[in-house]
Design a protein around this motif. Structure first.
Motif, PDB file in Angstrom:
ATOM      1  N   HIS A 141       0.585  -1.050   0.188  1.00 23.92           N
ATOM      2  CA  HIS A 141       0.210   0.004  -0.580  1.00 23.92           C
ATOM      3  C   HIS A 141       0.782   1.229  -0.451  1.00 23.92           C
TER       4      HIS A 141
ATOM      5  N   VAL B 229      -3.947  -4.912  -7.814  1.00 27.54           N
ATOM      6  CA  VAL B 229      -2.962  -4.019  -6.338  1.00 27.54           C
ATOM      7  C   VAL B 229      -3.080  -4.802  -5.432  1.00 27.54           C
TER       8      VAL B 229
ATOM      9  N   TRP C 243      -6.423  -3.403   0.026  1.00 29.53           N
ATOM     10  CA  TRP C 243      -5.794  -2.143   0.062  1.00 29.53           C
ATOM     11  C   TRP C 243      -6.653  -0.907   0.583  1.00 29.53           C
TER      12      TRP C 243
END
Length: 365
Positions: A65, A83, A87
């Protein structure tokens, strides 16, 4: 005689074929080397590994992150195709307004795990991971033929860099140098070098202001502060949070512990902090503390000095650009309002957010 002539003719033809094939091979190899996607270079990541990355990077997966937050500020999200799945927990639910594309992106893993099949589907040029990502996780990604770059934002020897709670001898030097190195590495790979330098410069802009305003503050007058996280976890020495407090004129009551750890309510009662800070991503912690009978004898609670920090004041274990550019100043102003009465934090935050998030700072969202 005829046989000899035929043999010589075949020999000439064979040599001609070899020469032709050699030329073709040379042309093909030249074309391959000239193709940006296939050319590569070597970078050193923040745990000391030499990593071959493509000269041109168009697709990245970010499984950390802190790196994701920096990529957003570098305006490089057009290159991010995947990602970490945590997150929202790590960046806070409100962060999506700064990066609206996040919910639409694939999530092939997290800080300490990866789904290699899902990762491969994304065809990334580079995968960013945290410095303490498990060795077998990194190896699994590398064995699939993908470059892995580890980011620590801390300048320590490789044997310490791979730890969640590394041993740090000179915290200010290690954090400042590690932050700059990490930002430059991320910005270089994402082709945002100029923006990376602007980001580093922004973190230094207010440092002198704070130091000058607190120059005559005696050590015994520093406000004792506790950083409250979920499940009684907090930050001790070796983490950016402690340095943030120190630069803001506070004394971290948990400085006796190393790294990020869980403590007990008895520890907090003994420390008796005069102020308590809670990161913006953990608003429920404020309500828990205010409603819990076990916290009511602590000076910070008796005097109403528990603060939910603004979005930009990221008192994380890793240094973040907005925390260094804005958060340290906000904390100093909160603890010593008379010394910073002329500082308009809304104006400061707006200027930073327009530059790096391309929007105004809106504390109500």
């Amino acid at each position: 005689m005829l046989a000899v002539d035929l043999f010589q003719e075949d020999l000439v033809l064979s040599r001609s074929r070899i020469a032709f094939i050699t030329k073709i091979a040379f042309v093909i190899s030249s074309l391959l080397l000239a193709t940006p996607a296939l050319a590569d270079r070597v970078v050193t990541d923040q745990i000391g590994r030499q990593v071959h990355v493509p000269d041109t990077v168009s697709r990245v997966v970010i499984l950390q992150h802190q790196t994701l937050n920096i990529a957003v500020q570098l305006d490089a999200m057009d290159k991010v195709v995947g990602v970490l799945d945590e997150w929202k927990k790590q960046l806070g639910a409100n962060y999506v307004r700064l990066a609206p594309q996040l919910p639409k992106l694939a999530m092939p893993g997290g800080l300490t795990k990866v789904n290699i099949e899902e990762l491969l589907k994304l065809k990334p040029d580079v995968v960013f991971v945290t410095n303490y990502a498990p060795t077998d996780m990194v190896k699994q990604i590398e064995d699939a033929g993908l470059p892995v770059v580890a980011i620590s934002l801390l300048d320590v020897p490789p044997q310490e860099a791979v730890k969640l709670n590394p041993s740090v001898k000179d915290e200010p030097a290690a954090i400042d140098a590690g932050f700059a190195t990490g930002v430059r590495l991320i910005a270089d790979i994402l082709d945002r070098k100029d923006k990376g330098e602007e980001m580093i410069a922004a973190t230094k802009k207010t440092r002198k202001l704070i130091a000058d305003r607190l120059t005559n503050l005696p050590d015994d007058k520093r406000v004792p502060v506790y950083m409250a996280n979920p499940d009684l976890t907090t930050y001790g020495r070796g983490k950016y949070t402690g340095l943030m407090m120190e630069r803001a004129g506070a004394r971290n009551v948990a400085n006796g512990i190393a790294g990020f750890k869980q403590v007990s309510i008895e520890d907090v009662l003994t420390w008796n902090p005069a102020a308590i800070f809670v990161q913006e991503r953990y608003p429920a912690v404020v309500d828990e503390i205010r409603k819990s009978a076990s916290w009511q004898t602590i000076d910070a609670i008796k005097n109403g000095r528990i603060y939910l920090m603004p979005e930009y004041a990221k008192a994380w274990g890793y240094p973040m650009p907005e925390a260094m550019a804005l958060g340290e100043l906000w904390m100093a102003k909160t603890l010593y309002p008379d010394r910073f009465a002329d500082i308009d934090m809304q104006a400061q935050a707006d200027a930073y957010y327009k530059e790096f998030y391309r929007t105004d700072y809106r504390p109500d969202q």
